[in-house]
Design an enzyme around this catalytic site. Structure first.
Site, PDB file in Angstrom:
ATOM      1  N   GLY A 167      44.373 -22.724  -8.895  1.00  0.00           N
ATOM      2  CA  GLY A 167      43.342 -21.762  -8.517  1.00  0.00           C
ATOM      3  C   GLY A 167      42.629 -21.183  -9.728  1.00  0.00           C
ATOM      4  O   GLY A 167      41.415 -20.958  -9.707  1.00  0.00           O
ATOM      5  N   CYS A 181      50.697 -11.286 -11.891  1.00  0.00           N
ATOM      6  CA  CYS A 181      50.222 -11.241 -13.265  1.00  0.00           C
ATOM      7  C   CYS A 181      50.182  -9.818 -13.788  1.00  0.00           C
ATOM      8  O   CYS A 181      50.312  -9.586 -14.976  1.00  0.00           O
ATOM      9  CB  CYS A 181      48.818 -11.826 -13.381  1.00  0.00           C
TER      10      CYS A 181
END
Ligand code: PLP
Length: 415
Positions: A88, A343
């Site tokens: 992605g 993240c």
């Protein structure tokens, strides 16, 4: 479907000698056995390079094309419009940088939103730093929705791309994609959407929604990590990111990750067959979890849109506690959850998505994302509903701020 993945969960539990409830499917999903079987076959026996002319090479090329057909079908695209790449992140990079650098405009302008994944946001920020583009970051409302009217007003003659995600990875809000697609069509501006979380979870049709570029990733749909795809509508001018051989019709150089791509194809095919069944399984579990926790925990709220949300997403904020402390306590009870996106968790900055939705810093800090999967059971959800409220209570017992809040607002936590 459910028994198979639930069975895998049971094996985990047995191995660990304790209960394991994995509620981090937005970060990544377990690979389905059918996918693992295909990946293994293309590593061990059908290992040809699709660029080779011999029969092993031709068989690999045919397997890649079958996968392309399957990945394309789940988004209503034509086979030749799907480019395989590393995931992605690369798809988002290629869509945005590729359109900006191919535009030929002296000051290309991009419209995006404040709640995008960092794969989009950091690409835009980097293009600004390099002086290659100007970027408008649109706001969202309190539920995480972008206003299509804002998109229309932000478009100017130099605008070369609108990039608005299909569904948010943290709060699960599903954007009015069709309306945004219509605005882009009317203004003749290409429309990119990051559909990494939506693909396989909700129906997508690139023609019906007016989408010109769409990013997807295999590991969010029970496929392998390190493989994804970018849909590029026929006729779109997109400059490649990676140069070398003529792979992927000259759009993405590098020997194709055949096992990954084939695994992605199997995962997409399974998702296409099961998309309704999966939602029918997930939505009641999701809603039971939200209700169960909010009924038991005061000073708590659901983040994201109440109905326009991904079938598997629960994002809750608990005042007077740190999200990270909740995560660690949940982990000790065998429950894997997350605070915001993978993240950003671990960083002390609260989620940029929650802040954009108007949550105060201290409330955004106390947020937990629980994302369900096809293997999640009613017993798993019951276990979380029993386990989470005492954790919050114990953590709050250490907070003088909480004691003051109860004195002021009462135990029910009404403002
Ligand atoms: N976009 C969104 C919305 C995501 O949730 C993710 C993964 O967390 C990505 C992009 C990046 O995908 P990948 O992990 O395949 O690089």
């Amino acid at each position: 479907m459910t028994e198979k993945t639930a069975g895998q969960g049971a094996a985990h539990e047995a191995a660990a000698g304790r209960r394991r409830v994995y509620l981090d499917h937005a970060a990544t999903t377990p690979v389905r056995p059918e996918v693992a079987e295909a990946v293994t076959r293309h590593m061990l026996s059908e290992y040809g390079n699709p660029s080779s002319v011999h029969s092993l090479g031709r068989a690999a090329a045919a397997a890649v094309e079958e996968a392309r057909e399957r990945v394309a079908r789940l988004m209503g695209a034509r086979v030749e419009e799907v480019v395989f790449l590393s995931g992605g992140t690369e798809a988002d990079n290629m869509a945005i940088r590729g359109v900006v650098t191919a535009s030929g405009k002296s000051r290309p302008h991009v419209v995006t939103t404040k709640i995008e994944h960092h794969a989009v946001l950091h690409t835009c920020e980097e293009l600004e730093r390099e002086g290659l583009a100007e970027v408008t970051y649109l706001p969202v409302d309190g539920t995480g929705l972008v206003d299509p009217g804002d998109v229309a007003r932000a478009i100017r003659p130099e605008t070369v791309l609108v990039s608005v995600m299909f569904a948010n990875n943290e709060v699960g809000t599903i954007q009015p994609v069709k309306e945004i697609g219509r605005v882009c069509r009317e203004k003749a501006v290409p429309f990119h959407t990051d559909a990494v979380q939506a693909y396989g979870a909700v129906p997508i049709d690139v023609d019906e929604f007016g989408i010109d570029l769409l990013s997807v990733s295999a590991h969010k749909v029970y496929g392998p990590k390190g493989v994804g795809a970018l849909f590029i509508r026929k006729g779109m001018n997109v400059r490649p990111l990676v140069f070398g051989g003529g792979h992927e019709r000259r759009r993405r150089a590098g020997t194709t990750n055949v096992p990954g791509v084939v695994g992605f194809g199997v995962a997409a095919d399974l998702a296409a067959r099961e998309i309704e069944e999966r939602a029918a399984h997930l939505v009641p579990l999701r809603d039971t979890l939200v209700r169960g926790v909010l009924e038991r925990v005061p000073f708590a709220r659901l983040n994201g849109h109440p109905t326009r949300r991904l079938p598997n997403n629960v994002n809750l904020s608990f005042e007077y506690v740190e999200g990270e402390s909740i995560l660690l306590s949940l982990d000790m009870k065998g429950i894997a959850a997350s605070s915001g996106s993978a993240c950003t968790s671990g960083s002390l900055e609260p989620s940029h998505v929650l802040l954009a939705m108007g949550l105060p810093h201290e409330v955004a800090h106390g947020s937990v994302r629980m994302t369900l999967g096809t293997g999640t059971t009613a017993a798993d959800i019951e276990y979380v509903i029993e386990t989470l409220p005492p954790i919050i209570e114990r953590l709050r017992a250490m907070s003088p701020l909480y004691a003051a809040a109860v004195a002021q607002r009462g135990r029910a936590g009404r403002p």
